[in-house]
Structures are given as structure tokens and as C-alpha cells.
Design a protein around this motif. Structure first.
Motif, PDB file in Angstrom:
ATOM      1  N   THR A 752       0.832  -1.205   0.000  1.00 27.19           N
ATOM      2  CA  THR A 752       0.000   0.000   0.000  1.00 27.19           C
ATOM      3  C   THR A 752       0.864   1.251   0.000  1.00 27.19           C
ATOM      4  O   THR A 752       0.627   2.193  -0.775  1.00 27.19           O
ATOM      5  CB  THR A 752      -0.926  -0.002   1.232  1.00 27.19           C
ATOM      6  OG1 THR A 752      -1.717  -1.191   1.225  1.00 27.19           O
ATOM      7  CG2 THR A 752      -1.846   1.206   1.208  1.00 27.19           C
ATOM      8  N   GLN A 756       1.125   4.010  -2.985  1.00 25.08           N
ATOM      9  CA  GLN A 756       0.828   5.414  -2.723  1.00 25.08           C
ATOM     10  C   GLN A 756       1.979   6.310  -3.185  1.00 25.08           C
ATOM     11  O   GLN A 756       1.760   7.363  -3.783  1.00 25.08           O
ATOM     12  CB  GLN A 756       0.562   5.617  -1.233  1.00 25.08           C
ATOM     13  CG  GLN A 756      -0.787   5.086  -0.768  1.00 25.08           C
ATOM     14  CD  GLN A 756      -0.957   5.200   0.734  1.00 25.08           C
ATOM     15  OE1 GLN A 756       0.026   5.348   1.467  1.00 25.08           O
ATOM     16  NE2 GLN A 756      -2.199   5.111   1.202  1.00 25.08           N
ATOM     17  N   PHE A 770      -3.933   1.874  -4.892  1.00 25.69           N
ATOM     18  CA  PHE A 770      -3.345   1.584  -3.574  1.00 25.69           C
ATOM     19  C   PHE A 770      -4.402   1.117  -2.583  1.00 25.69           C
ATOM     20  O   PHE A 770      -4.276   1.343  -1.378  1.00 25.69           O
ATOM     21  CB  PHE A 770      -2.569   2.795  -3.026  1.00 25.69           C
ATOM     22  CG  PHE A 770      -3.276   4.114  -3.160  1.00 25.69           C
ATOM     23  CD1 PHE A 770      -4.213   4.508  -2.230  1.00 25.69           C
ATOM     24  CD2 PHE A 770      -2.995   4.961  -4.228  1.00 25.69           C
ATOM     25  CE1 PHE A 770      -4.856   5.724  -2.345  1.00 25.69           C
ATOM     26  CE2 PHE A 770      -3.644   6.175  -4.350  1.00 25.69           C
ATOM     27  CZ  PHE A 770      -4.572   6.562  -3.407  1.00 25.69           C
ATOM     28  N   ASP A 771      -5.419   0.460  -3.083  1.00 25.27           N
ATOM     29  CA  ASP A 771      -6.446  -0.112  -2.209  1.00 25.27           C
ATOM     30  C   ASP A 771      -5.906  -1.389  -1.563  1.00 25.27           C
ATOM     31  O   ASP A 771      -5.553  -2.356  -2.242  1.00 25.27           O
ATOM     32  CB  ASP A 771      -7.701  -0.423  -3.035  1.00 25.27           C
ATOM     33  CG  ASP A 771      -8.842  -0.949  -2.174  1.00 25.27           C
ATOM     34  OD1 ASP A 771      -8.722  -0.899  -0.938  1.00 25.27           O
ATOM     35  OD2 ASP A 771      -9.842  -1.417  -2.749  1.00 25.27           O
ATOM     36  N   LYS A 772      -5.855  -1.390  -0.234  1.00 26.31           N
ATOM     37  CA  LYS A 772      -5.286  -2.525   0.492  1.00 26.31           C
ATOM     38  C   LYS A 772      -6.056  -3.817   0.230  1.00 26.31           C
ATOM     39  O   LYS A 772      -5.481  -4.905   0.221  1.00 26.31           O
ATOM     40  CB  LYS A 772      -5.250  -2.229   1.985  1.00 26.31           C
ATOM     41  CG  LYS A 772      -4.562  -3.310   2.817  1.00 26.31           C
ATOM     42  CD  LYS A 772      -4.534  -2.966   4.301  1.00 26.31           C
ATOM     43  CE  LYS A 772      -3.587  -1.848   4.580  1.00 26.31           C
ATOM     44  NZ  LYS A 772      -3.399  -1.628   6.048  1.00 26.31           N
TER      45      LYS A 772
END
Length: 877
Positions: A752, A756, A770-772
């Protein structure tokens, strides 16, 4: 008054003069909608037709006669050929007396016995029995007054006075449902030697069951008062046992524990009200007209045809708070009962909660943990709904999607549904996937804020009032596409052929239950994606977000949209995918009208562009249909950094990467099926001139970087390239840190943070980059394939094939991107991840029977000379 045709005049002459006069008097008050619209196509051969109606009534006879005349069907008022019956219609129940008469079941030996005896001794004769259901006041799509709601069709058998009021108030909302005819001769032959009286009674029971089934499908099940359901839940054996256990465990009286259970079930239970639902439809009609330019349903006729006889569970996508309102309104407007909807208890707000509850909403808490009594009560309530045949609706994604993609399913409600069915498998369960497609979302800006790190705003009445400002905007069109339904019984038969014998215990949890539930959840998501609707905004998003500045020359944009439409038409994803009929210029004009794109005038040609904030919002609609272009995007990605590549390399690498794309996008093919799709896509690109096949089709080559074909390929590739970049981030971070050094939670945080930072350093990216959750899903898929596993200390270990996959990434990713990722990931990033993961426990290791041998074997078989051949052409453009 319309002029009567000769055929109509002849038809009417078959009825008595007083019957015709009554029909003339009733005609201005009644407007009939036939279902199906052309029932004449149901008749088989030229055998005499005898209609069966549910209840005896003069008005029903008038309505049936008119419906048959308008549809070109034989008259119900004519004598039935080869019988002594003066009319070709009979009712299963009739009223005795004219004023205070009661309904009673008509003796089966009267009408059915006459028909059966008329066929005895005449094997060449037959009679078609056509069941006809008549509902007055069921079509809420037409204008009518509020008072008429009180006289809408329901399960109560009404008297003549109430029926007259219903006709006066709701006669213009009359539905006449014709069922498929039943050959009496065929049924008699199948029954064999059986006495006519007994056979007639059996036929009457079958017909009554049929009418109840159709009535339940049209106006909903015969629901008792909410109190009855609550009492049934509290009196059930599992709930009473849980109350006893709670009382003993907490040292309280049984009465106090019972009171706690009572409050729970009252918090949960819906209080469904036909008048409230009908009244809400009036309000929603105007509401939708203010918000949307139109609501369209596709493949609904198939869904409605499959529903009778099943406990239907609607499982739609969850993208907006409008989802369940739209579904309920459209189903009600189409003559189908509104389902009970599972809603989060956060929506049980003052004023709003009671209305939703009377519209069919039942509420559940976000978490069942920490309270042993609540899950038992909720499970029992679900079981009561299923046992009573109440259709349901819930969202297996758990919450609304913030990215536009389907979320990983949460199988809690599915498991409850399956277990409830196992307890009492009286009515088969049918899951109906529904894809809901928007062109603009009311919650769009809040979604972007949440993905960027802002906390989710808690639902409240004040927040709802504040949010009414969104009603000043227009949100385009909405599509509800009904996917292929999924029957539960075949899945159970495949998993455990003896499931009927092993599930009598209500607390039983068979070993195969989890696998069946997971398979069911996967099938639902796949079938939702197979029913996608491609609207103009989806196509604009796919094209414009593929450029660094989110801008294209008008000619290039038109060509790209035309290419995407051709791809979806020539290589259909499924027969339930729908595609906008607008041509490329109309799509561009529509995007400008909706405010999604801006035209920049220029002497050398206009440029269409998307502003930065709009681009982030637009990524949502690209993600809605990303799965439809996955195969094309993979082929195009292979030529991002390569001029030429062998067809075999594309297929081999595609099969290796496919399990991860499939898990993220819920694609429908197996590995071999994906290979076939890749072959067809390559052939499409060759036909369109985007690729050139040489060496008897074994080698594929694209044009130089400045070529139009190369530009179009790059635009297609960029729709999926971020997924491969995310995969590379995860694999590179794990390999660079080494085995036995990092946990799954730490790896998620490393990924992540890396994504980012890349997003800050390079071109703007969509928030899901960057979606976990997406990184978590990829790591989980690596575990399922036994490429990665957890050691005794909770650290990740991996197969050697993972290092080979890092090297293979050079085929797809540009050198600059690979170097940037490798530079950011490493030991320093691990320290940051350790600090970020302190409050987040590592997930438990997942057992899997899969192994990495297959992946490793396919990778080892990859010819090294092909790697060399590919690398010669990398990074030259």
C-alpha cells in the motif's frame, strides 16, 4: 367508442345479450394488461380450450371474456365442444348467495368430472385446460389515487361490494395472467387406471397449488402479521435453547433472557405492508423522474419465468444507497412481489427506519461477535422467511463498492440461507444475480474521499437531510440487468449426494458447507459480471483514462470507442451483456451533456479532456466493465514494450497470470477457456490491423510506436496495466525482503505504501491502485495456489517460481516502472510496514489442497529462446 370489427362482433354474439351489455358498461372502467402479451402462442393444436379461473365472479367472467377477445383466443362463453358444458370456463371456488354468501370449494366432480367423462372412450379427443389468474389493482406503474391502495389485490377473498369498489378505483390496473395450457388427455394417460372422481380431486389440488404459486409470485406470499413471525422465532427450539444457555451463563432469569431475545427479533424483523409499498411507489415514481433520465431492465422476462415455485433470493451489486429502492420499485412496477431486504442497522434511523421496515427491510448488525444470542435469533428469523416462501434480497459484497469493482464476497448471509434451506428443504432456492449500472453516482465524491483516507461518514438523519442537495442534479440512465439464476440444489447434489439425509439437525454444520457456500458466492459474482451493461460513460472512461493527461483528439477518441464497441460485439463476453446502441459521435456528445468530458477547441482539431477530479470519479465507471476487456487488455499489454512476440508466449504467460486476474475480476473461464478467449482476441486484432501475423501465424508484430494501431493497443492495455503493476509490487516486495522475514499484514502495508508513493511520483492514478483490499486479495490468491504460505512464526515463505515471475515482469512492465518499484520496496519499507501494522493482526494461515507444481511446471516449460527473442525487442519504442 371504437368501431367494433367483424371478428369482435362474431365473438360477442356467443355470449348472452345481458352479458354483452354488462361488458359495455364495465369497459370504460377496466384497462387490461395481458401476461404474456400474446397468449395465443401458448395454445397447442386445435383441441377445444377450457379456461380455469381461481374464484367465481361475474366481473372476472367479463374481464376474461374481454381479454380473450382482445388476444384472439377462443371465447370462454361458448359451449365446450364434445361436452355438455354451456361455457368453456369454470372456477375452483364460488360464492353461495348474492349478498352474504360465503366462498366454498367447488366439488371437483362437477366441472373436472364432466371433462374427464367426455374424453372416456374417445382416445382421439383432447381438451386444453388454460389456468387464468385475474388481479385488479396490481400494476403500480399507472396513475391512480392514494385511496385505491386500500382496494389493491391481496390474499383476502373479498365480497361483491368490495370487488365493485376495486374495479371502480383500480380497474385500469388489471392484470390477466394466462398460464401454459395443460393437455387433459396427456395427464389422463400418465395417471393410468385411476377412478375419474379421484383423478378430478387430484387435478383440482394441482390447479389450486398453481394459482397460489402464481399469486405469490405476483403479489407476494400470504404474510401474517409481524407478531406471528416474531412468536415463531421465539418459540423455535434453537432460540429457546439459546435463551436458556444465556440465562445460565449470565446468571439471569429465563424471563429476562427472553426479553432480551424479544428486543433483538423486534430490532431485526420487517413489518411488510402492502399499502405502504404501494404508496411508496407513487413517491418513488416522481423521485426517479427527478433524478434519472430512465430506468431500464434487461432479461427480466427470463428471471420472472424462472421464479414460480422457488424461494427467490436477489443478489445485486451494491454501488449506491439507491440500489435497493430501485430494485424494489422496478420489481413492484413489473408485477413481481417486493423482496424482504437485508439492511445494515445503521439505516434504522428515526422516521426512515420504520418506513424501510414496512417496505420489507429487516435489519442486521455489522458484527455478530460478542453476543451468543443474537446470531441464533437472526438465523432463526432468516429460516422463518425462507420457510414461508418470502423472497429476499441482500448484498453479498457486504458494503457498497468504493472503486466500481465487485468486492470479494462475504458469505455470511449466504451460509445462513443455505443452512435454513437444509433445515426445511420444502421449496427449492434460486439465487438471482442482478447487475446495476449507473452513469453517475450520488455518493461519488464521498467514495473518493474514503479511498483517499477520510473516515466513512456515519449515517444519520441530519446527514440525510444535508444530502438532499444531490437531488438538484441529474444522474443519467440506470440499467438493471438480470443474470443467469443459480439453483442451490444442484450445488448441494454435487457436493454431497446424501445431503437430504444428513442435515436434519438444525445445528449441524457439515464439512462441505463452507466449500458449497464459497462456490455459490463465486458463481454469483461471476454471473453478475456476465450480465454487465456497457453504457456511454463506461466506454468514455475506458478510452480517456488510458492516456497520461486523460485527453484525446476527437478523431482518436471516436476511433477508440468504435474499436471497443466492435470488440464487445464480435467477441461477446456473454449473451446477457448489453451494449449502448449509440454510435461514437453520439457517445461523445452524451458525455459532454452529462458533464463528464470537456471539449477544447483547436484549429488543428478539437480535443476531449477530463478534469483531474472528474477523472478520479470516472475511474469508477471504467472499473464497472473492466472484466469485459480483460483478455484484450492482456494481449495488448504484451505489446506495450515489445514490437513482436510469439503467439505461444502470449498464451503461456496468460495462463500463468490468469488465476490472479480471475480472482480480482471474477472472470468466467477456466485456464483453457481463457486461452481460447486469448486466441479469439489475437485473431480480432489481426483482422482489425492492430497486429500482423507472420511465420504462419506463430509470430505477432505491431506497428511502430507512433502508428495509430500501436496507439489503440496502448489505450486498451492501460486499462489493466495497473493490476500487473500491483502484482509486481507485491511479488517484488516479498522477494526483495526474502523468505521468513515479513508477515502477510506487513506485506499488505508495504504494498500500500509503495503504491501510494508511486502514485505521487508518477502520473495520477485511480484510488484503487493503492487499495489494500486488492493487495490482500492477490496475496490470498498466492496462498490458495501454494505459491506463498505462512511458516510456524507467521512469516511468509514462497516457492522459487515467485522469483521467476519477477523476472517475467519485464515482458509487460516498462523498465522505469520496474526500477521505481524495486527502489521503493525493501528493508526500509518493511520498517514502515511494521509500524503501520502494529494495530492490525496478521490474518490466520489458510489451508489449501492446491499446490504450486502446476504453476511451476508451466513456467519451467517456457522456452528460454522465447525469453531472449522477447527481450531483444523490449524498450525500443
Amino acid at each position: 367508442m371504437p368501431i367494433m370489427t367483424t371478428a369482435e362482433s362474431t365473438y360477442r354474439s356467443r355470449a348472452p345479450w345481458w352479458f354483452n351489455i354488462a361488458g359495455h358498461l364495465l369497459e370504460p372502467w377496466v384497462r387490461i394488461r395481458r401476461d404474456p402479451a400474446e397468449p395465443a402462442g401458448l395454445l397447442q393444436g386445435d383441441a377445444p380450450v377450457c379456461y380455469v379461473i381461481e374464484r367465481d365472479g361475474f366481473s372476472d367472467a367479463l374481464i376474461l371474456d374481454r381479454a380473450c377477445r382482445e388476444a384472439g383466443l377462443p371465447s370462454p362463453m361458448q359451449p365446450l365442444l364434445h361436452t355438455r358444458r354451456k361455457r368453456s370456463v369454470f372456477a375452483l371456488a364460488r360464492r353461495d348467495g348474492w349478498i352474504f354468501g360465503r366462498n366454498r370449494q367447488r366439488s371437483p366432480s362437477e366441472p373436472l368430472g364432466q371433462l374427464i367423462r367426455s374424453l372416456e372412450g374417445f382416445p382421439e379427443r383432447d381438451i386444453q385446460i388454460v389456468p387464468v389468474s385475474i388481479y385488479v389493482g396490481r400494476a403500480p406503474s399507472r396513475e391512480s389515487g392514494w385511496f385505491s391502495v386500500l382496494f389493491a389485490e391481496n390474499w383476502v377473498v373479498v365480497g361483491r361490494f368490495r370487488r365493485m369498489l376495486a374495479l371502480l378505483l383500480n380497474g385500469r390496473d388489471t392484470v390477466v395472467h394466462f398460464s401454459a395450457p395443460v393437455s387433459l388427455r396427456s395427464v389422463m394417460d400418465e395417471a393410468g387406471d385411476i377412478r375419474p372422481e379421484r383423478f378430478a380431486r387430484k387435478m383440482a389440488r394441482v390447479l389450486r397449488t398453481h394459482f397460489r404459486r402464481i399469486r405469490a409470485a405476483v403479489i407476494g406470499p400470504d404474510l401474517s402479521h409481524r407478531r406471528t413471525v416474531v412468536d415463531a422465532v421465539l418459540n423455535s427450539e434453537p432460540v429457546r435453547a439459546a435463551i436458556t444457555t444465556t440465562a445460565a451463563k449470565e446468571g439471569i432469569s429465563y424471563a429476562k433472557a427472553w426479553e432480551r431475545a424479544y428486543k433483538m427479533v423486534m430490532e431485526i424483523a420487517a413489518d411488510y405492508s402492502h399499502p405502504v409499498v404501494r404508496s411508496a411507489s407513487f413517491l418513488l415514481r416522481n423521485f426517479w423522474n427527478k433524478l434519472y433520465d430512465g430506468i431500464t431492465m434487461h432479461h427480466f422476462d427470463k428471471a420472472r419465468a424462472a421464479a414460480p415455485g422457488y424461494e427467490v433470493v436477489y443478489v445485486p451489486t451494491h454501488r449506491s444507497h439507491a440500489d435497493y429502492l430501485l430494485m424494489s420499485y422496478q420489481l413492484h412496477a413489473s408485477g413481481v412481489v417486493v423482496p424482504h431486504i437485508a439492511a445494515g442497522v445503521n439505516l434504522n434511523l428515526p422516521l426512515i427506519g420504520p418506513i424501510l421496515r414496512r417496505g420489507g427491510a429487516f435489519f442486521l448488525r455489522r458484527s455478530f461477535k460478542g453476543n451468543a444470542l443474537y446470531p441464533v435469533v437472526f438465523n432463526e428469523y432468516m429460516a422463518q422467511l425462507i420457510d414461508r416462501g418470502v423472497p429476499m434480497e441482500y448484498f453479498i459484497e457486504g458494503g457498497r463498492s468504493r472503486t466500481g469493482r465487485l468486492l470479494a464476497p462475504r458469505a455470511g448471509l449466504l451460509a445462513m440461507t443455505v443452512r435454513a434451506f437444509l433445515r426445511a428443504p420444502r421449496r427449492p432456492v434460486l439465487f438471482q444475480p442482478v447487475y446495476i449500472g449507473y452513469e453517475k453516482l450520488m455518493e461519488g465524491k464521498s467514495y473518493i474521499g474514503e479511498l483517499s483516507g477520510k473516515p466513512k461518514e456515519k449515517e444519520s438523519l441530519i446527514g440525510l437531510i444535508r444530502g438532499l442537495s444531490v437531488l438538484r442534479q441529474r444522474y443519467g440512465h440506470v440499467a438493471l440487468n438480470f443474470g443467469e439464476p443459480i439453483e442451490l440444489t444442484p450445488l448441494l447434489d454435487a457436493a454431497a449426494p446424501d445431503w437430504r439425509e444428513t442435515t436434519a439437525d438444525p445445528d449441524a454444520k457439515p464439512e462441505w458447507l463452507n466449500s458449497v457456500t464459497n462456490e455459490l458466492a463465486e458463481k454469483i459474482q461471476v454471473n453478475i459480471n456476465r450480465a454487465a451493461d456497457v453504457n456511454p460513460i463506461n466506454l468514455l472512461a475506458l478510452a480517456l483514462l488510458a492516456t497520461p493527461k486523460h485527453a484525446m483528439a476527437e478523431n482518436d477518441l471516436l476511433a477508440q470507442i468504435e474499436l471497443m464497441k466492435a470488440l464487445l460485439e464480435e467477441l461477446p463476453y456473454s449473451d446477457r451483456v448489453t451494449l449502448t446502441p449509440l454510435d461514437p459521435p453520439a457517445i461523445v456528445a452524451y458525455g459532454e451533456q452529462m458533464g463528464w468530458i470537456t471539449r477544447v477547441r483547436h484549429p488543428l482539431g478539437d480535443v476531449l479532456t477530463v478534469e483531474s477530479e472528474q477523472a478520479v470519479l470516472l475511474s469508477y465507471f471504467r472499473n464497472n466493465v473492466l472484466h469485459l476487456t480483460a483478455a484484450a487488455a492482456w494481449v495488448a499489454c504484451c505489446f506495450l514494450n515489445n514490437r513482436r512476440m510469439s503467439r505461444a508466449s502470449i498464451l503461456r504467460l496468460g495462463r500463468i497470470i490468469y488465476p490472479f486476474i480471475q480472482g480480482e475480476l471474477f472472470l468466467p473461464w477456466d485456464s483453457e477457456g481463457f486461452g481460447v478467449q486469448l486466441q479469439a482476441t489475437v485473431d480480432f486484432f489481426v483482422r482489425r490491423g492492430l497486429l500482423e501475423a507472420t511465420g504462419e501465424g506463430r509470430v505477432l508484430e505491431r506497428g511502430p510506436g507512433q502508428d495509430d494501431a500501436a496507439y489503440q493497443l496502448k489505450a486498451i492495455a492501460r486499462s489493466l496495466i495497473q493490476a500487473f503493476e500491483r502484482y509486481y509490487i507485491a511479488i517484488a516486495a516479498l522477494v526483495k525482503n526474502g523468505p521468513h522475514t515479513i508477515t502477510a499484514a506487513e506485506l499488505e502495508n508495504v504494498c500500500t505504501l509503495t503504491a501510494q508513493r508511486l502514485s505521487l511520483l508518477s502520473e495520477p492514478s485511480a484510488p484503487e491502485f493503492f487499495d489494500k483490499a486488492l493487495f490482500r486479495g492477490f496475496i490470498q490468491k498466492l496462498r490458495e495456489n501454494r505459491v506463498v504460505w505462512t511458516d510456524e512464526d507467521g512469516k511468509l515463505d514462497y516457492d522459487a517460481v515467485l522469483e521467476d515471475m519477477v523476472r517475467d515482469a519485464r515482458v509487460i512492465l516498462a523498465r522505469e516502472m520496474r526500477h521505481s518499484i524495486l527502489k521503493i520496496t525493501g528493508k526500509d519499507s518493511e520498517k514502515e510496514a511494521l509500524r503501520a501494522a502494529e494495530a492490525e493482526p496478521a490474518p490466520a494461515p489458510t489451508e489449501s489442497t492446491n499446490t504450486s507444481e502446476e504453476l511451476h511446471e508451466r513456467h519451467v516449460k517456457f522456452e528460454h529462446h522465447e525469453h531472449e527473442h522477447v527481450s531483444e525487442n523490449q524498450d525500443k519504442d
